[in-house]
Scaffold this motif. Structure first.
Motif, PDB file in Angstrom:
ATOM      1  N   UNK A 125       0.959  -1.261   0.132  1.00  0.00           N
ATOM      2  CA  UNK A 125       0.182  -0.051   0.015  1.00  0.00           C
ATOM      3  C   UNK A 125       0.870   1.282   0.120  1.00  0.00           C
ATOM      4  N   UNK A 126       1.992   1.149  -0.747  1.00  0.00           N
ATOM      5  CA  UNK A 126       2.837   2.577  -1.034  1.00  0.00           C
ATOM      6  C   UNK A 126       3.454   2.178  -2.376  1.00  0.00           C
ATOM      7  N   UNK A 127       4.344   3.064  -2.806  1.00  0.00           N
ATOM      8  CA  UNK A 127       4.997   3.003  -4.000  1.00  0.00           C
ATOM      9  C   UNK A 127       6.181   2.157  -3.828  1.00  0.00           C
ATOM     10  N   UNK A 128       6.270   1.197  -4.624  1.00  0.00           N
ATOM     11  CA  UNK A 128       7.444   0.059  -4.665  1.00  0.00           C
ATOM     12  C   UNK A 128       8.434   0.181  -5.688  1.00  0.00           C
ATOM     13  N   UNK A 129       9.674  -0.214  -5.609  1.00  0.00           N
ATOM     14  CA  UNK A 129      10.580  -0.602  -6.614  1.00  0.00           C
ATOM     15  C   UNK A 129      10.622  -1.980  -7.137  1.00  0.00           C
ATOM     16  N   UNK A 130      11.108  -2.137  -8.326  1.00  0.00           N
ATOM     17  CA  UNK A 130      11.239  -3.287  -8.889  1.00  0.00           C
ATOM     18  C   UNK A 130      12.076  -4.341  -7.971  1.00  0.00           C
ATOM     19  N   UNK A 131      13.260  -3.635  -7.450  1.00  0.00           N
ATOM     20  CA  UNK A 131      13.813  -4.444  -6.532  1.00  0.00           C
ATOM     21  C   UNK A 131      13.294  -5.074  -5.111  1.00  0.00           C
ATOM     22  N   UNK A 132      12.272  -3.931  -4.673  1.00  0.00           N
ATOM     23  CA  UNK A 132      11.532  -4.533  -3.349  1.00  0.00           C
ATOM     24  C   UNK A 132      10.748  -5.644  -3.825  1.00  0.00           C
ATOM     25  N   UNK A 133      10.013  -5.774  -4.991  1.00  0.00           N
ATOM     26  CA  UNK A 133       9.007  -6.623  -5.192  1.00  0.00           C
ATOM     27  C   UNK A 133       9.970  -8.127  -5.649  1.00  0.00           C
ATOM     28  N   UNK A 184       9.640   8.507 -11.542  1.00  0.00           N
ATOM     29  CA  UNK A 184      10.896   8.180 -11.669  1.00  0.00           C
ATOM     30  C   UNK A 184      11.750   8.483 -10.240  1.00  0.00           C
ATOM     31  N   UNK A 185      12.613   7.687  -9.720  1.00  0.00           N
ATOM     32  CA  UNK A 185      13.530   8.027  -8.739  1.00  0.00           C
ATOM     33  C   UNK A 185      14.749   7.471  -8.850  1.00  0.00           C
ATOM     34  N   UNK A 186      15.652   8.461  -9.432  1.00  0.00           N
ATOM     35  CA  UNK A 186      17.037   8.251  -9.613  1.00  0.00           C
ATOM     36  C   UNK A 186      16.822   7.315 -10.909  1.00  0.00           C
ATOM     37  N   UNK A 187      17.449   6.279 -11.146  1.00  0.00           N
ATOM     38  CA  UNK A 187      17.568   5.650 -12.356  1.00  0.00           C
ATOM     39  C   UNK A 187      16.425   4.530 -12.459  1.00  0.00           C
ATOM     40  N   UNK A 188      15.558   4.520 -11.280  1.00  0.00           N
ATOM     41  CA  UNK A 188      14.492   3.431 -10.882  1.00  0.00           C
ATOM     42  C   UNK A 188      13.255   4.332 -11.002  1.00  0.00           C
ATOM     43  N   UNK A 189      12.216   3.487 -11.023  1.00  0.00           N
ATOM     44  CA  UNK A 189      10.762   3.674 -11.058  1.00  0.00           C
ATOM     45  C   UNK A 189      10.260   3.283  -9.762  1.00  0.00           C
ATOM     46  N   UNK A 190       9.178   3.928  -9.133  1.00  0.00           N
ATOM     47  CA  UNK A 190       8.423   3.474  -7.845  1.00  0.00           C
ATOM     48  C   UNK A 190       7.121   3.479  -8.572  1.00  0.00           C
ATOM     49  N   UNK A 191       6.410   2.211  -8.264  1.00  0.00           N
ATOM     50  CA  UNK A 191       5.208   1.884  -8.941  1.00  0.00           C
ATOM     51  C   UNK A 191       4.191   1.726  -7.620  1.00  0.00           C
ATOM     52  N   UNK A 192       3.001   2.414  -8.051  1.00  0.00           N
ATOM     53  CA  UNK A 192       1.929   2.405  -6.917  1.00  0.00           C
ATOM     54  C   UNK A 192       0.550   2.005  -7.920  1.00  0.00           C
ATOM     55  N   UNK A 193      -0.154   1.357  -6.931  1.00  0.00           N
ATOM     56  CA  UNK A 193      -1.678   1.048  -7.393  1.00  0.00           C
ATOM     57  C   UNK A 193      -2.611   2.103  -7.673  1.00  0.00           C
TER      58      UNK A 193
END
Length: 138
Positions: free
Chosen positions: A8-16, A48-57
């Motif tokens: 229930x928050x923005x997540x990165x590919x790495x976290x998932x 975008x957050x640096x070179x990554x993305x944060x994804x949110x539902x």
């Protein structure tokens, strides 16, 4: 989507990825592709957050489930029969949840027009002999 909804928050590919790897072996590129596909379908937004993305539902899991049910129901040639069949498949716990949900949507039951609340009827007693409706107390 389950992981995104779970946090229930923005997540990165790495976290998932790290969360999924606790259960099975999976590649970073697979998770990245799935999240990108979800973004393209409009299920998640990304920032975008640096070179990554944060994804949110984009919507809650409940809203998504409701949309699926509405879509399935609206495709029926006999919506009433589809509902009866669906209700027949429900467990007692699900039927209770359905009744509760209907009550929440409908709000409090309105009182019938012209019906006023009446005070409780008192029984006659020595202190209140008129309670039986005889104003004289007899």
């Amino acid at each position: 989507m389950t992981r995104v909804w779970k946090w229930n928050r923005p997540v990165t590919v790495r976290e998932v990825l790290e969360d999924l790897q606790q259960e099975r072996s999976i590649a970073y590129t697979t998770v990245m592709t799935v999240l990108d596909n979800l973004h393209q379908k409009g299920w998640v937004r990304r920032e975008a957050e640096g070179r990554a993305y944060r994804y949110e539902a984009v919507s809650t899991r409940a809203a998504y489930s409701a949309a699926l049910m509405n879509d399935a129901w609206s495709q029926s040639d006999n919506p009433a029969a589809a509902l009866v069949a669906f209700f027949g498949m429900m467990s007692e716990e699900q039927r209770v949840a359905l009744r509760d949900a209907v009550r929440m949507v409908q709000g409090p039951e309105p009182q019938a027009p012209g019906v006023a609340e009446r005070p409780p009827v008192s029984e006659p007693s020595e202190e209140n002999p008129a309670a039986d409706g005889d104003a004289s107390g007899r």
